[in-house]
Design an enzyme around this catalytic site. Structure first.
Site, PDB file in Angstrom:
ATOM      1  N   LYS A   1       3.669  -0.754   8.638  1.00  0.00           N
ATOM      2  CA  LYS A   1       3.204   0.549   8.160  1.00  0.00           C
ATOM      3  C   LYS A   1       4.259   1.589   8.495  1.00  0.00           C
ATOM      4  O   LYS A   1       4.493   1.896   9.663  1.00  0.00           O
ATOM      5  CB  LYS A   1       1.854   0.885   8.812  1.00  0.00           C
ATOM      6  CG  LYS A   1       1.262   2.209   8.344  1.00  0.00           C
ATOM      7  CD  LYS A   1      -0.194   2.362   8.766  1.00  0.00           C
ATOM      8  CE  LYS A   1      -0.766   3.696   8.339  1.00  0.00           C
ATOM      9  NZ  LYS A   1      -2.221   3.781   8.473  1.00  0.00           N
TER      10      LYS A   1
ATOM     11  N   VAL B   1       2.926   0.777   3.156  1.00  0.00           N
ATOM     12  CA  VAL B   1       2.725  -0.453   3.923  1.00  0.00           C
ATOM     13  C   VAL B   1       3.401  -1.611   3.184  1.00  0.00           C
ATOM     14  O   VAL B   1       3.272  -1.737   1.968  1.00  0.00           O
ATOM     15  CB  VAL B   1       1.215  -0.739   4.134  1.00  0.00           C
ATOM     16  CG1 VAL B   1       1.017  -2.017   4.927  1.00  0.00           C
ATOM     17  CG2 VAL B   1       0.539   0.431   4.847  1.00  0.00           C
TER      18      VAL B   1
ATOM     19  N   GLY C   1       0.842  -1.202   0.000  1.00  0.00           N
ATOM     20  CA  GLY C   1       0.000   0.000   0.000  1.00  0.00           C
ATOM     21  C   GLY C   1       0.864   1.233   0.000  1.00  0.00           C
ATOM     22  O   GLY C   1       1.898   1.285   0.661  1.00  0.00           O
ATOM     23  N   GLU C   2       0.472   2.183  -0.781  1.00  0.00           N
ATOM     24  CA  GLU C   2       1.208   3.429  -0.785  1.00  0.00           C
ATOM     25  C   GLU C   2       0.183   4.543  -0.792  1.00  0.00           C
ATOM     26  O   GLU C   2      -0.525   4.733  -1.772  1.00  0.00           O
ATOM     27  CB  GLU C   2       2.083   3.497  -2.033  1.00  0.00           C
ATOM     28  CG  GLU C   2       3.481   3.955  -1.726  1.00  0.00           C
ATOM     29  CD  GLU C   2       4.424   3.606  -2.856  1.00  0.00           C
ATOM     30  OE1 GLU C   2       5.367   4.368  -3.028  1.00  0.00           O
ATOM     31  OE2 GLU C   2       4.211   2.602  -3.556  1.00  0.00           O
ATOM     32  N   GLY C   3       0.048   5.219   0.308  1.00  0.00           N
ATOM     33  CA  GLY C   3      -0.994   6.226   0.398  1.00  0.00           C
ATOM     34  C   GLY C   3      -0.421   7.603   0.656  1.00  0.00           C
ATOM     35  O   GLY C   3       0.771   7.842   0.459  1.00  0.00           O
ATOM     36  N   THR C   4      -1.300   8.480   1.098  1.00  0.00           N
ATOM     37  CA  THR C   4      -0.912   9.853   1.385  1.00  0.00           C
ATOM     38  C   THR C   4      -0.069   9.922   2.653  1.00  0.00           C
ATOM     39  O   THR C   4       0.755  10.816   2.816  1.00  0.00           O
ATOM     40  CB  THR C   4      -2.173  10.713   1.633  1.00  0.00           C
ATOM     41  OG1 THR C   4      -3.308   9.990   1.148  1.00  0.00           O
ATOM     42  CG2 THR C   4      -2.072  12.042   0.951  1.00  0.00           C
ATOM     43  N   PHE C   5      -0.314   8.986   3.562  1.00  0.00           N
ATOM     44  CA  PHE C   5       0.317   9.114   4.865  1.00  0.00           C
ATOM     45  C   PHE C   5       1.319   8.019   5.191  1.00  0.00           C
ATOM     46  O   PHE C   5       2.007   8.099   6.191  1.00  0.00           O
ATOM     47  CB  PHE C   5      -0.756   9.146   5.959  1.00  0.00           C
ATOM     48  CG  PHE C   5      -1.836  10.152   5.699  1.00  0.00           C
ATOM     49  CD1 PHE C   5      -1.550  11.510   5.747  1.00  0.00           C
ATOM     50  CD2 PHE C   5      -3.119   9.754   5.392  1.00  0.00           C
ATOM     51  CE1 PHE C   5      -2.528  12.443   5.494  1.00  0.00           C
ATOM     52  CE2 PHE C   5      -4.114  10.694   5.138  1.00  0.00           C
ATOM     53  CZ  PHE C   5      -3.810  12.040   5.185  1.00  0.00           C
ATOM     54  N   SER C   6       1.361   6.979   4.350  1.00  0.00           N
ATOM     55  CA  SER C   6       2.240   5.867   4.708  1.00  0.00           C
ATOM     56  C   SER C   6       2.538   4.957   3.532  1.00  0.00           C
ATOM     57  O   SER C   6       1.866   5.016   2.506  1.00  0.00           O
ATOM     58  CB  SER C   6       1.575   5.032   5.795  1.00  0.00           C
ATOM     59  OG  SER C   6       0.509   4.293   5.233  1.00  0.00           O
TER      60      SER C   6
ATOM     61  N   ASP D   1     -12.736   7.484   8.325  1.00  0.00           N
ATOM     62  CA  ASP D   1     -12.298   7.207   6.954  1.00  0.00           C
ATOM     63  C   ASP D   1     -12.735   5.809   6.498  1.00  0.00           C
ATOM     64  O   ASP D   1     -11.937   5.048   5.963  1.00  0.00           O
ATOM     65  CB  ASP D   1     -10.769   7.386   6.860  1.00  0.00           C
ATOM     66  CG  ASP D   1     -10.308   7.663   5.433  1.00  0.00           C
ATOM     67  OD1 ASP D   1     -11.156   7.995   4.584  1.00  0.00           O
ATOM     68  OD2 ASP D   1      -9.098   7.525   5.169  1.00  0.00           O
TER      69      ASP D   1
HETATM   70  P1  ADP Z   1      -2.890   4.766   4.801  1.00  0.00           P
HETATM   71  O1  ADP Z   1      -3.051   5.591   6.036  1.00  0.00           O
HETATM   72  O2  ADP Z   1      -1.676   5.114   4.018  1.00  0.00           O
HETATM   73  O3  ADP Z   1      -4.143   4.706   3.973  1.00  0.00           O
HETATM   74  P2  ADP Z   1      -3.564   2.042   5.660  1.00  0.00           P
HETATM   75  O4  ADP Z   1      -3.414   1.671   7.097  1.00  0.00           O
HETATM   76  O5  ADP Z   1      -4.937   2.285   5.154  1.00  0.00           O
HETATM   77  O6  ADP Z   1      -2.592   3.271   5.332  1.00  0.00           O
HETATM   78  O7  ADP Z   1      -2.889   0.915   4.761  1.00  0.00           O
HETATM   79  C1  ADP Z   1      -2.788   1.067   3.355  1.00  0.00           C
HETATM   80  C2  ADP Z   1      -3.022  -0.255   2.655  1.00  0.00           C
HETATM   81  O8  ADP Z   1      -2.082  -1.231   3.100  1.00  0.00           O
HETATM   82  C3  ADP Z   1      -4.393  -0.875   2.928  1.00  0.00           C
HETATM   83  O9  ADP Z   1      -5.376  -0.380   2.058  1.00  0.00           O
HETATM   84  C4  ADP Z   1      -4.113  -2.344   2.700  1.00  0.00           C
HETATM   85  O10 ADP Z   1      -4.137  -2.668   1.320  1.00  0.00           O
HETATM   86  C5  ADP Z   1      -2.693  -2.504   3.205  1.00  0.00           C
HETATM   87  N1  ADP Z   1      -2.710  -2.942   4.618  1.00  0.00           N
HETATM   88  C6  ADP Z   1      -2.758  -2.162   5.717  1.00  0.00           C
HETATM   89  N2  ADP Z   1      -2.769  -2.900   6.853  1.00  0.00           N
HETATM   90  C7  ADP Z   1      -2.733  -4.200   6.453  1.00  0.00           C
HETATM   91  C8  ADP Z   1      -2.735  -5.474   7.139  1.00  0.00           C
HETATM   92  N3  ADP Z   1      -2.760  -5.537   8.471  1.00  0.00           N
HETATM   93  N4  ADP Z   1      -2.712  -6.586   6.398  1.00  0.00           N
HETATM   94  C9  ADP Z   1      -2.674  -6.539   5.063  1.00  0.00           C
HETATM   95  N5  ADP Z   1      -2.667  -5.401   4.357  1.00  0.00           N
HETATM   96  C10 ADP Z   1      -2.697  -4.230   5.029  1.00  0.00           C
HETATM   97 MG    MG Z   2      -5.987   3.853   4.247  1.00  0.00          MG
END
Ligand code: ADP
Ligand code: MG
Length: 398
Positions: free
Chosen positions: A91, A37, A30-35, A178
């Site tokens: 994360k 993963v 995952g690659e978002g605005t804040f992190s 969210d």
């Molecule tokens: P952000 O704040 O950047 O949105 P998230 O906590 O929503 O971060 O994580 C981004 C993405 O990473 C999620 O949409 C998911 O696809 C993946 N992800 C996050 N936590 C987990 C987890 N515990 N197991 C598997 N995938 C995860």
């Molecule tokens: Mg998210």
């Protein structure tokens, strides 16, 4: 192994010595605005077997006691138990996030560690401005892959899981803020999901300014009238947008994702409640029932209001605005006074406009439940606990 992942692992190892001895990065998930993963293998887990110690406050990880093999092994042989790989989601929170924000996310996750359907926090590490949160890896599928094929039975299981999480979060007085498909990791074969991403979450009552919506109807009407009179006295009678508006500007928390914001968030309610999450869950349900993702696609809050008004009509939208002391007016001809029923919206979206093929009985039940989640007035909207008891989500035989 992906080269960029290899580089990321080197960098993490520079910041967190011995990272490589404990975790093996597998891929970015995952690659978002804040992190960012990552999926990683927890090599430590294999060494110490099934015990992770959580101590967020002290910001340290205590090695669990050495491995004790289960004595109930049937063969009673001395061989090691089969090696089970343990995967974690790491994360990496961007350094641009404020320390208070990062602390808030970890603290709320820590508070929610025993909540069903909420992804627990294993531990967290900090080295100067770098923060890593470790979560158990949860296998899930991309919402866009499975939502077009969901039956009503599947929909019930999905929402039972999501509302179980919401009920636990809300019971602790926490607003997630969210709710959307990428923050609810669902695995259709297992029919289970976990709620993640408490990056925008807050405790109920964090805004301190009272909002008119918490007053009784009569008092509210009087206040609104008084405010109009005051404004008219200052600015004189006018048509359209007031140029010399003397009313104080309104500020309210609008954190969340476009298309999922509840009407009270758009109307800048200053006393937002856990009901904002129910609206967002309702938007997910609307998406699944209408087989359109994203359902709402507004660029800003005004457009978002227009989209909602198109469905619900100006009459109900005006009433919704008044609850929070807002006036809703529009001259867009396609927005009618009465709007449409959610049943109509679903029929149109799924191209069943000829009257012969209406909704099935179970689809009608789903739409009734949707109506309870998408009440414009938050005080009338169903709560997560009530939703679990609603006939649409109730388990058979209960
Ligand atoms: P952000 O704040 O950047 O949105 P998230 O906590 O929503 O971060 O994580 C981004 C993405 O990473 C999620 O949409 C998911 O696809 C993946 N992800 C996050 N936590 C987990 C987890 N515990 N197991 C598997 N995938 C995860
Ligand atoms: Mg998210």
């Amino acid at each position: 192994i992906d080269l960029t992942v290899q580089e990321d692992m080197e960098k993490l190892n520079q910041t967190f010595p011995a990272f490589k001895d404990n975790y093996r990065l597998i891929k970015r998930i995952g690659e978002g605005t804040f992190s960012t993963v990552y999926k990683a293998e927890d090599i430590r887990y294999d060494r110490y077997n099934n015990s992770w110690d959580i101590d967020v406050k002290e910001n340290q990880w205590t090695p669990p006691p050495p491995l004790k093999y289960a004595s109930h092994s049937r063969s009673n042989s001395r061989s090691r138990p089969p090696r089970t790989k343990k995967f974690v989601a790491i994360k990496k929170i961007y350094v641009t996030s404020s320390p208070s924000r990062i602390h808030n996310e970890l603290e709320l996750l820590h508070d929610l560690r025993d909540s069903p359907s909420v992804c627990p926090l294993i531990t967290a590490f900090r080295q100067s401005d770098q923060v890593l949160a470790m979560l158990p890896y949860f296998r899930h599928q991309d919402f866009r892959k499975y939502y077009p094929h969901m039956t009503i039975a599947d929909v019930k299981l999905y929402f039972r899981s999501l509302f179980t999480a919401l009920a636990a979060v809300h019971e602790r007085g926490i607003l997630h803020r969210d709710i959307k498909p990428t923050n609810f990791l669902y695995d259709p074969p297992k029919q289970r999901g976990v709620l993640v991403d408490f990056g925008l979450a807050e405790r109920e009552g964090s805004d301190h300014k009272p909002c008119l919506c918490h007053l009784d109807q009569e008092t509210r009407k009087q206040r609104v009238r008084a405010s109009y009179a005051l404004n008219a006295a200052h600015a004189g009678p006018q048509v359209g947008y007031p140029k010399n508006d003397t009313r104080p500007s309104r500020r309210a928390n609008r954190a969340g994702t476009r298309g999922f914001r509840a009407p009270e968030v758009l109307f800048k309610c200053t006393e937002q409640t856990t009901k904002i999450d129910i609206w967002s869950a309702g938007v997910i349900l609307l998406t699944i029932l209408c087989k359109r993702f994203p359902f709402f696609n507004s660029a800003d809050d005004v457009e978002a209001m227009i989209e909602i008004a198109t469905i619900f009509g100006t009459k109900r939208m005006r009433q919704a605005g008044q609850l929070h002391g807002c006036v809703f007016e529009t001259n867009i001809p396609s927005i009618g006074a009465q709007g449409f029923t959610l049943e109509k919206i679903m029929l149109w979206s799924t191209c069943r406009t000829d009257s012969k093929t209406g909704l099935t009985q179970e689809e009608k039940e789903a739409v009734l439940f949707l109506g309870r989640c998408m009440e414009l007035d938050p005080s009338r909207r169903i709560s997560a606990a009530e939703a679990l008891d609603h006939e649409f989500l109730r388990l058979n035989g209960e």
